[in-house]
Design an enzyme around this catalytic site. Structure first.
Site, mmCIF file in Angstrom:
data_model
loop_
_atom_site.group_PDB
_atom_site.id
_atom_site.type_symbol
_atom_site.label_atom_id
_atom_site.label_comp_id
_atom_site.label_asym_id
_atom_site.label_seq_id
_atom_site.Cartn_x
_atom_site.Cartn_y
_atom_site.Cartn_z
ATOM 1 N N PRO A 279 0.782 -1.250 0.000
ATOM 2 C CA PRO A 279 0.000 0.000 0.000
ATOM 3 C C PRO A 279 0.809 1.294 0.000
ATOM 4 O O PRO A 279 0.226 2.372 0.095
ATOM 5 C CB PRO A 279 -0.778 -0.110 1.320
ATOM 6 C CG PRO A 279 0.190 -0.797 2.223
ATOM 7 C CD PRO A 279 0.875 -1.824 1.339
ATOM 8 N N CYS A 280 2.120 1.225 -0.137
ATOM 9 C CA CYS A 280 2.937 2.420 0.078
ATOM 10 C C CYS A 280 2.596 3.591 -0.841
ATOM 11 O O CYS A 280 2.751 4.735 -0.450
ATOM 12 C CB CYS A 280 4.426 2.088 0.006
ATOM 13 S SG CYS A 280 4.969 1.502 -1.592
ATOM 14 N N ARG A 281 2.102 3.336 -2.044
ATOM 15 C CA ARG A 281 1.805 4.443 -2.967
ATOM 16 C C ARG A 281 0.313 4.612 -3.227
ATOM 17 O O ARG A 281 -0.091 5.412 -4.068
ATOM 18 C CB ARG A 281 2.546 4.217 -4.285
ATOM 19 C CG ARG A 281 4.063 4.229 -4.075
ATOM 20 C CD ARG A 281 4.861 4.368 -5.331
ATOM 21 N NE ARG A 281 4.507 5.560 -6.052
ATOM 22 C CZ ARG A 281 4.334 5.600 -7.371
ATOM 23 N NH1 ARG A 281 4.485 4.547 -8.105
ATOM 24 N NH2 ARG A 281 4.017 6.727 -7.969
#
Length: 166
Positions: A122-124
Site C-alpha cells: 500500500p505504500c503508494r
C-alpha cells in the site's frame, strides 16, 4: 483526498457492498467483530492458469498504517493446496522483474485474520488515489477498479455507473 479514516473506509465499503448487491455480484462484507478495523470486503473467483483452475479469494481491508484500502489475496490449486509466492507471481505478474515483485506483491499477515496472505503493497496507494482531478466519492470502489486488474480482479462496468456513490 487519498487517505481515509477507518470510519470513511467502513462507510465506503458498505456503499460498495450495496452496489454489489444491486448488481447481483458475489462480494461479501465480512465482519470479524465490532472492533475497528475488523470489517473487510471479500470475493472469490476461479482463474485458469497453465495447469488447472486456481481459486482466488480477495480481501479489501483497511490499512491502519497507511490509512488506505489494501488488497490481500490467497490462491489455492484445485486440490486445495496453497500457491506459494513464486507461483502467485507467475500467475499474476509473469512479466514483472523479480527484483520489483517484493515491492508490489508480497506475503504478509492479514491485519484482521492474522494469517499469511499475499498483498499488494500500500505504500503508494494514497498518492495514486490523489492523482484523479475530481475526487472519487467512493475511494474503495476507485481502489478496487485500479488495483484489482493487477491480480485479475475485474469489476463490471456497471460499478462506475452507480452515480449515487461515484
Amino acid at each position: 483526498m487519498g487517505d481515509l479514516s477507518w470510519n470513511e473506509f467502513l462507510s465506503q465499503a458498505k456503499q460498495f457492498y450495496e452496489i454489489s448487491q444491486e448488481l447481483g455480484d458475489a462480494w461479501i462484507l465480512q465482519e470479524k467483530d465490532s472492533n475497528p478495523p475488523n470489517t473487510f470486503l471479500k470475493i472469490s473467483q476461479k482463474i485458469k492458469n497453465q495447469k488447472d483452475l486456481v481459486n482466488v479469494e480477495y480481501h479489501v481491508v483497511y490499512s491502519v498504517s497507511y490509512q488506505v484500502p489494501m488488497l490481500f489475496l490467497q490462491a489455492h490449486r484445485s486440490d486445495g493446496s496453497l500457491l506459494d509466492l513464486d507461483a502467485v507471481w507467475q500467475l499474476f505478474m509473469p512479466e514483472t522483474n523479480s527484483e520489483d515483485l517484493y515491492q508490489i506483491l508480497t506475503q504478509m499477515d492479514h491485519p484482521v485474520l492474522f494469517r499469511p496472505f499475499m498483498a499488494l503493497h500500500p505504500c503508494r496507494t494514497a498518492e495514486v488515489l490523489k492523482q484523479f482531478g475530481e475526487p472519487s466519492k467512493n475511494q474503495v470502489l476507485t481502489f478496487i477498479s485500479l488495483y484489482g486488474p493487477k491480480v485479475q480482479l475485474h469489476l463490471q462496468n456497471a460499478y462506475g455507473l452507480a452515480t449515487k456513490y461515484t
